[in-house]
Write a protein that holds these residues in place. Structure first.
Motif, mmCIF file in Angstrom:
data_model
loop_
_atom_site.group_PDB
_atom_site.id
_atom_site.type_symbol
_atom_site.label_atom_id
_atom_site.label_comp_id
_atom_site.label_asym_id
_atom_site.label_seq_id
_atom_site.Cartn_x
_atom_site.Cartn_y
_atom_site.Cartn_z
ATOM 1 N N ASP A 60 0.804 -1.150 0.006
ATOM 2 C CA ASP A 60 0.013 0.051 0.102
ATOM 3 C C ASP A 60 1.027 1.265 0.089
ATOM 4 O O ASP A 60 0.574 2.352 -0.507
ATOM 5 N N ALA A 61 2.104 1.218 0.639
ATOM 6 C CA ALA A 61 2.849 2.394 0.811
ATOM 7 C C ALA A 61 3.376 2.958 -0.678
ATOM 8 O O ALA A 61 3.446 4.007 -0.889
ATOM 9 N N LEU A 62 3.767 2.050 -1.416
ATOM 10 C CA LEU A 62 4.025 2.089 -2.745
ATOM 11 C C LEU A 62 3.010 2.718 -3.709
ATOM 12 O O LEU A 62 3.324 3.714 -4.278
ATOM 13 N N ASN A 63 1.842 2.046 -3.661
ATOM 14 C CA ASN A 63 0.831 2.637 -4.278
ATOM 15 C C ASN A 63 0.413 4.006 -3.806
ATOM 16 O O ASN A 63 -0.070 4.866 -4.596
ATOM 17 N N THR A 64 0.479 4.510 -2.691
ATOM 18 C CA THR A 64 0.036 5.694 -2.150
ATOM 19 C C THR A 64 1.268 6.485 -2.602
ATOM 20 O O THR A 64 0.884 7.791 -3.173
ATOM 21 N N LEU A 65 2.480 6.288 -2.762
ATOM 22 C CA LEU A 65 3.568 6.889 -3.273
ATOM 23 C C LEU A 65 3.337 7.382 -4.798
ATOM 24 O O LEU A 65 3.272 8.409 -5.229
ATOM 25 N N VAL A 66 3.037 6.197 -5.505
ATOM 26 C CA VAL A 66 2.598 6.477 -7.002
ATOM 27 C C VAL A 66 1.516 7.131 -7.072
ATOM 28 O O VAL A 66 1.601 8.033 -8.145
#
Length: 233
Positions: A60-66
């Motif tokens: 989820d952290a990666l998707n939030t960043l993207v």
């Protein structure tokens, strides 16, 4: 663009979006505008679904960043333009004219891309393919081809590189990452962003050098009280 609250919801609660391709046509009473109906799934739909499946399994952290990058990353090009402007104060008038023209060049690229988009009615992939997307699917009638984000990023990158070659190290990767993020979040097919980058670059490539012709106007400004804005000393 969506705000942070909408983005967080889209990341935390991905949706399966698959609506009929006919959604978003002319309303009753409207005269239809000649367009080229386009189905992008046959071109690279498989690559799109593989990308969105990968995004669905990503942290989820990666998707939030993207998601934050895809929504706000274009702001980086504003910062890079300010850097180019500051450096151009030490350069000749032609270089300053090119930098000052950069926002106009990007706007021109957006307009050209949007005109193409209006004639090619390609539904968003998130409305035609059964896939889970990181971002909420754009509204019906918000066509997919070419990508406006990618066109803006491509035009800005090319214009900035022509203004100051050293900015290529940041501007070019940023444009490519912006394009890739649009596919990652599920908003575009890969060919949408590839053509968007091309449109932006092809508009910026001739227009930016053309701005050199405004060098006399910059010379005039350098002889006025506005000199500090266009010259270092």
């Amino acid at each position: 663009m969506r705000g942070p609250t909408d983005m967080a919801g889209a990341v935390a609660n991905p949706q399966v979006t698959a609506l009929p391709q006919g959604v978003g046509g002319p309303l009753p009473g409207e005269s239809p505008v000649p367009t080229l109906a386009f189905g992008g799934a046959s071109i690279d739909g498989d690559l799109y679904t593989r990308t969105t499946d990968l995004a669905h399994r990503a942290p989820d952290a990666l998707n939030t960043l993207v998601s934050y990058w895809t929504d706000y990353g274009l702001g980086l090009f504003v910062v890079l333009t300010l850097v180019a402007w500051w450096r151009a104060r030490h350069a000749d008038s032609a270089r300053m004219a090119m930098v000052l023209a950069t926002p106009v060049v990007v706007l021109a690229a957006f307009v050209v891309n949007d005109v193409i988009k209006s004639f090619v009615d390609e539904q968003r992939p998130c409305r035609t393919l059964h896939t889970v997307t990181v971002a909420a699917c754009p509204a019906p009638g918000d066509w997919s081809f070419p990508s406006n984000h990618s066109a803006i990023a491509g035009a800005a990158a090319v214009a900035l590189v022509l203004c100051r070659r050293q900015l290529a190290r940041t501007a070019v990767p940023a444009a490519l990452l912006m394009a890739a993020s649009r596919v990652w979040v599920g908003a575009h097919y890969p060919h949408d962003v590839a053509v968007g980058l091309a449109v932006g670059g092809l508009v910026a490539w001739p227009l930016t050098p053309l701005a050199r012709r405004a060098a006399p106007a910059v010379d005039h400004l350098r002889a006025t009280r506005l000199r500090p804005l266009v010259a270092a000393r």
